[in-house]
Write an enzyme that holds these catalytic residues in place. Structure first.
Site, PDB file in Angstrom:
ATOM      1  N   TYR A 481      -0.424 -23.553  64.680  1.00  0.00           N
ATOM      2  CA  TYR A 481      -1.855 -23.712  64.912  1.00  0.00           C
ATOM      3  C   TYR A 481      -2.492 -22.344  65.183  1.00  0.00           C
ATOM      4  O   TYR A 481      -3.211 -21.830  64.372  1.00  0.00           O
ATOM      5  CB  TYR A 481      -2.116 -24.688  66.055  1.00  0.00           C
ATOM      6  N   SER A 561      -6.436 -28.383  60.500  1.00  0.00           N
ATOM      7  CA  SER A 561      -7.680 -27.839  61.043  1.00  0.00           C
ATOM      8  C   SER A 561      -7.587 -26.311  61.082  1.00  0.00           C
ATOM      9  O   SER A 561      -7.449 -25.686  60.028  1.00  0.00           O
ATOM     10  CB  SER A 561      -7.946 -28.442  62.422  1.00  0.00           C
ATOM     11  N   ASP A 645     -14.683 -36.524  57.192  1.00  0.00           N
ATOM     12  CA  ASP A 645     -14.441 -35.470  58.182  1.00  0.00           C
ATOM     13  C   ASP A 645     -15.734 -34.679  58.374  1.00  0.00           C
ATOM     14  O   ASP A 645     -16.145 -33.914  57.501  1.00  0.00           O
ATOM     15  CB  ASP A 645     -13.319 -34.546  57.713  1.00  0.00           C
ATOM     16  N   HIS A 680     -11.426 -36.411  60.817  1.00  0.00           N
ATOM     17  CA  HIS A 680     -10.601 -35.248  61.133  1.00  0.00           C
ATOM     18  C   HIS A 680      -9.212 -35.648  61.644  1.00  0.00           C
ATOM     19  O   HIS A 680      -8.338 -34.804  61.768  1.00  0.00           O
ATOM     20  CB  HIS A 680     -11.322 -34.395  62.172  1.00  0.00           C
TER      21      HIS A 680
END
Length: 719
Positions: A481, A561, A645, A680
């Site tokens: 991430y 993301s 999203d 999302h």
């Protein structure tokens, strides 16, 4: 608008051979042709082409037709994977166990959430005393396909006689708030609409505070939302009469503003933000109707919030001049930082505190592993709390009067369990453990440290079956991430368990940009330092290869993301690193991300193309959409997104997939899987999640050369 004509071109041929003498099995992938337009933007006298700009229009018939044609092409490919149904079946079977949330008391009832196994959404139950539990609120009844979900938890009035909760439709961040009489379960007034990025915070039993934006012009799924506002809703009045509390003037313009009431109803706390990091802080004395907002912080140089108060004594959690965070106290009558006094001082480890049962609980991350200390209201250490093992704990929160608190414990190979904790005695007991068809003892999880490109030491957890042979041929997912101060701590995942059952390795590095080592670690992966994050991830892959855990032919890189940006950047910078790339709901157009919905709020981490020429050039230098090049063989790629999203709009993924399909060289497929009526990620029905991961893992194994699941054969590799 006319729908696009589908000119199906044979662009990719995947060849699988058992040996040189056998005939080759050929699978053909047909991609739709994606038209190009002559859109050009100019940044600091530099022209940048944007040939797929038309895909940003989520309401056009052309975009709708493109989505359908891409899905048709993708599913035609996925349907050829021989073990896809086996993966779906195993995911379904492993998922099918009872899951229970920690209970909480409101009025005469104890409430808790439960999922029988494969229910699309968790169900809330309640019971009175030692009586039988009854279904209280079942989100599975909100819609036939499970795409309407709870937007958060249940928020009760102070006397527990009223309840407010929010719902999300199709995974959207836009919410509706419903008010219910919990005793009768009757809806008591009109639904509040057009609520976004909001909590629900009650003042006594009279009403509650919430946040939202004005409904944007154009598409509500992609149009920019820039001025957040806090409202007060008084029970029994229509939404149009809700009182605007903060955010209605140019001086009060912020992208995120939250209003919350202290447990004793004494203060309203307002926390305006211009970005996802850093906030101002104000309080209002609710016991005095004529009181004005009092400023605690008038700048956004820190993340600071009120965790507790005793009358006018405030307890603040802050990273102002304390990057690993600390708790300070101050008198509400004179709350400026120069009057703050340390209550729980900063340490070398990151603090994430909570309160409950009349105590403070200082939860620390020590190399991403949880440690917990208990303090009283004098700041005295009561005890170090003994935890069930090395992993991640959550909880230790509740009301001051709670005699029992609850916490959860998990790690990468241990499903989450719930424990009770007596704050007076320190005694811990098991409350609930899952009955799951997964033997944790067959797996091991180890932490290693490796050096990134600039010599920075990065921790990484590597989890796999015991007895793993380090032969360079183990299918491996490297997951990352690296942003927004978010920490990746050990936690169990059903999907990861299925991957590891097949002999797969799960590797999770704690990249810069995250919060594992505090604000300094976060800032080291932001704006003009964002390349550090990509370098950390690349170095993690190289570590796994050098130490024979895997090789490039058996490595997949995955993230969602901001993690989708990570995958997109790394696969375009180092296309040779991994065989498979799995960017999910990614931020992939770094020159335009801030023009959609609340994207401008991410500027603390990313910067923007208009900020300066240097920032523009830096962003353009790694923006995945702008760095797909002709003549390069990129990994086999499955881009995933949802058509609803409205956080990271799907146009990011659409444009990236179009660039890859236009320029990919070689035999690796580049596909996009677009989930309909999905956002999302939050609230996605279990049934859709299972299908998604069957496709993701099936695509990954298949492109690593497996023609049967790894657990089914010793001869694992084709060719």
């Amino acid at each position: 608008m006319k729908k696009i004509m589908l000119n199906l071109l044979v662009l990719t041929i995947i060849m699988a051979c058992k040996n040189d003498k056998e005939e080759k099995n050929v699978v053909v992938v047909n991609y739709p042709e994606t038209k190009k337009v002559d859109t050009v933007d100019t940044y600091f006298d530099v022209e940048v082409k944007d040939p797929y700009r038309w895909l940003e229009d989520d309401r056009s018939e052309e975009t709708e037709a493109w989505v359908k044609s891409q899905n048709k092409s993708t599913y035609a490919y996925l349907d050829n994977i021989p073990f896809r149904d086996e993966l779906k079946d195993r995911l379904s079977k492993l998922w099918n166990y009872e899951k229970v949330g920690a209970p909480f008391i409101e009025g005469d009832y104890t409430y808790f959430s439960k999922n029988d196994g494969l229910q699309n959404q968790n169900v809330y139950y309640r019971k009175k005393g030692d009586g039988e539990a009854e279904i209280f609120l079942d989100p599975n009844t909100f819609s036939k396909d499970g795409t309407v979900s709870l937007g958060g938890g249940l928020s009760f009035s102070k006397d527990s006689n009223m309840l407010a909760y929010s719902i999300s439709e199709g995974g959207s961040d836009w919410r509706k708030i419903i008010v219910m009489n919990p005793e009768t379960r009757d809806i008591v007034e009109d639904t509040l609409k057009d609520v976004k990025f909001s909590g629900i915070s009650w003042y006594k039993n009279e009403g509650f505070y919430y946040s939202s934006y004005d409904k944007p012009e154009g598409s509500e799924l992609s149009a920019k939302t820039d001025q957040h506002k806090v409202y007060y809703h008084k029970l029994g009045t229509p939404q149009k009469e809700d009182v605007l509390i903060f955010g209605g003037t140019p001086d009060e313009k912020h992208r995120y503003i939250y209003g919350s009431v202290t447990e004793d109803d004494k203060y309203l706390v307002i926390t305006p933000r211009v970005s996802t990091s850093g906030n101002k802080l104000y309080i209002k004395d609710l016991s005095n109707p004529d009181s004005k907002l009092v400023t605690i912080l008038d700048h956004t140089d820190s993340d600071t919030y009120i965790i507790e108060n005793e009358g006018g004594k405030l307890f603040l959690v802050t990273n102002l001049n304390a990057p690993n965070k600390k708790i300070v106290t101050v008198d509400a009558s004179n709350p400026a930082p120069e009057h703050w006094e340390d209550f729980i001082p900063e340490t070398e480890n990151v603090l994430n505190p909570s309160t409950g049962g009349g105590f403070f609980f200082a939860k620390y991350m020590v190399d991403a592993i949880s440690k917990v200390k208990q303090y009283n209201y004098k700041g005295e250490l009561i005890r170090d709390i003994e935890l069930p093992g090395l992993g991640t704990v959550g909880g230790f929160g509740g009301k001051k009067k709670d005699a029992v608190l609850y916490f959860s414990f998990t790690n990468y190979n241990t499903p989450s369990s719930i424990y009770t904790f007596n704050p007076e005695t320190g005694k811990t007991q098991s409350y609930w453990k899952p009955s799951i068809n997964f033997n944790s003892d067959d797996f091991e999880s180890n932490q290693v440290f490796y050096k990134s490109k600039d010599g920075t030491k990065i921790p990484m957890m590597i989890t796999h079956k015991k007895g793993l042979e380090l032969n360079g041929k183990n299918p491996t997912i490297l997951y990352g991430y690296g942003g927004f101060n978010i920490s990746l701590t050990p936690s169990f995942s059903i999907t990861n368990a299925v991957w590891m059952e097949q002999g797969g390795i799960l590797a999770v590095p704690n990249l810069r940009g995250g919060g594992e080592y505090g604000k300094i670690w976060h800032d080291a992966g932001t704006q003009m330092k964002k390349q550090n994050v990509f370098d950390d991830f690349i170095a993690a892959g190289e570590y796994l290869i050098e130490n024979k855990y895997t090789s490039s032919d058996f490595l997949a890189i995955r993230g969602g993301s901001n993690g989708g940006l990570l995958v997109g950047a790394v696969m375009t910078q180092r296309p040779d690193l991994a065989k498979v790339a799995l960017p999910a709901v990614g931020v992939l157009d770094m020159l335009r991300y801030h023009t959609f919905t609340a994207g401008a709020g991410w500027a603390y981490d990313y910067g923007t193309a208009e900020q300066s020429k240097d920032m523009f050039e830096y962003l353009k230098g790694y923006s995945p959409v702008h760095n797909v090049k002709e003549g390069v063989e990129y990994p086999a790629t499955l881009v995933t997104t949802g058509d609803h999203d409205d956080r990271v709009v799907p146009a990011h993924s659409f444009k990236f997939a179009a660039e890859l399909q236009s320029k990919q060289t070689g035999t690796n497929p580049t596909l996009i899987r677009i989930e309909t009526d999905a956002g999302h990620g939050a609230g996605t029905p279990v049934s859709k999640t299972i299908e998604q991961y069957a496709d993701i893992f099936g695509f990954t194994f298949y492109n690593m050369g497996f023609d049967v699941l790894p657990s089914k054969t010793k001869e694992k590799i084709k060719g």
